[in-house]
Design an enzyme around this catalytic site. Structure first.
Site, PDB file in Angstrom:
ATOM      1  CG  ASP A 138      -1.910  -1.132   1.232  1.00  0.00           C
ATOM      2  OD1 ASP A 138      -2.223  -1.635   0.136  1.00  0.00           O
ATOM      3  OD2 ASP A 138      -2.350  -1.522   2.330  1.00  0.00           O
ATOM      4  CE  LYS A 139       0.312   8.574  -1.384  1.00  0.00           C
ATOM      5  NZ  LYS A 139      -0.695   9.627  -1.698  1.00  0.00           N
TER       6      LYS A 139
END
Length: 351
Positions: A138-139
């Protein structure tokens, strides 16, 4: 589009077997699904005759010619974005991804991603689908990722991921005082009402998801846990920990309300309020090298913000114990009150 002509002779003992299965064995650098696409596209000839049906039965002894075509990622531009490279050779690349870096371009993130950075680092990655990316973080999750530098390496790494042979271990700081470790085996799928989120799906529709977790350190109202993934579903650790009632600190999607321990010093409380990303770090990665066959393992230390978070939680516990001692209390009930009551995400389906 890059193209390579592959030739082989189908062994006589393959009589009656499917064409796609035989070619996947003969040309093991490529996945069976990719070979099926090439057959359907008329890229495979047996004894000079083009074939179009992956399920056709071979006779054995035929000469096969496969025109392997790989689409180049020409729609993405190379961008000079710094990479923390942990390991690199001719076949794979291992990076330590920072928080804030999106892995692949998408809606809202057309560029400035890890993929753009990889293309700048090595233009030859245009010949590999998705610039060699085989899994994602995830970012706002930090840590280790492996990238394939060739199509054969990508095929082998994807196969390892599919049979759960890649070991991925994460450090996470969760809200709540977890008593012991365990395993959560709950399927994960799209949230029934919010398609941007994932959720534990109790009655069909979800994909199998297994997370093993153990307690490393307990604080007053938080716990440092280590999680090993057996599967790799989207947001798996975040969803599973939230389902258990121990969401990740700073998780903007699955975290619920902020939890501040009772009588926490203002500067410690301000630090917790300011921690705006999920406290999750992919700290260990282990796999079998796709060419050498050697088992390789890498570790990446937790980033500074998570180390600082742990220090704050330790200092808070020490400060509170000292205050209790000064007041003459012998013990403290860790489940006592908090300034903001924890609210479990009611939208996640429960069994």
């Amino acid at each position: 589009m890059s193209s390579q002509q592959l030739e082989a002779r189908i062994p006589a003992d393959k009589l009656g077997q499917r064409l796609d299965a035989v070619l996947a064995e003969l040309f093991s650098d490529y996945s069976r699904s990719r070979i099926q696409d090439w057959i359907k596209a008329g890229k495979v000839a047996l004894d000079g005759q083009l074939q179009s049906k992956p399920n056709m039965k071979v006779l054995g002894g035929e000469k096969v010619v496969l025109q392997a075509e790989i689409e180049e990622e020409i729609e993405y531009q190379a961008q000079d974005i710094p990479l923390d490279i942990v390991y690199e050779d001719a076949d794979i690349l291992v990076i330590n991804k920072p928080a804030g870096l999106v892995v692949h371009p998408g809606a809202g993130n057309p560029d400035g991603t890890l993929l753009n950075a990889l293309l700048y680092h090595d233009e030859r990655l245009r010949e590999v689908p998705r610039a060699g990316i085989v899994h994602r973080l995830d970012k706002e999750t930090t840590g280790l990722m492996v990238v394939a530098k060739t199509v054969p390496a990508q095929t082998h790494l994807v196969e390892q991921l599919q049979r759960h042979a890649v070991e991925r271990v994460y450090d996470a700081i969760v809200v709540g005082r977890m008593i012991s470790g365990g395993t959560i085996n709950k399927p994960i799928g799209r949230h029934p009402t919010d398609r941007k989120r994932m959720a534990v799906i109790a009655t069909g529709g979800g994909k199998p998801a297994v997370s093993h977790y153990r307690v490393l350190e307990r604080f007053r109202e938080h716990t440092h846990v280590r999680v090993q993934l057996e599967t790799g579903r989207t947001h798996q650790i975040r969803v599973h920990m939230s389902y258990l009632g121990f969401p990740l600190v700073g998780d903007p999607v699955y975290g619920g309300r902020l939890r501040i321990p009772q009588q926490m010093l203002p500067e410690f409380a301000d630090f917790l309020r300011g921690f705006k990303r999920q406290a999750l770090h992919a700290g260990q990665l282990s796999l079998t090298h796709p060419v050498s066959g050697k088992v390789m393992k890498w570790k990446a230390p937790m980033p500074d913000d998570m180390l600082a978070l742990i220090d704050v939680l330790r200092d808070d516990m020490d400060d509170f114990h000292a205050m209790q001692d000064d007041l003459g209390y012998d013990d403290y009930d860790y489940d006592d009150g908090v300034e903001v009551e924890w609210v479990t995400d009611a939208d996640i389906p429960q069994e």
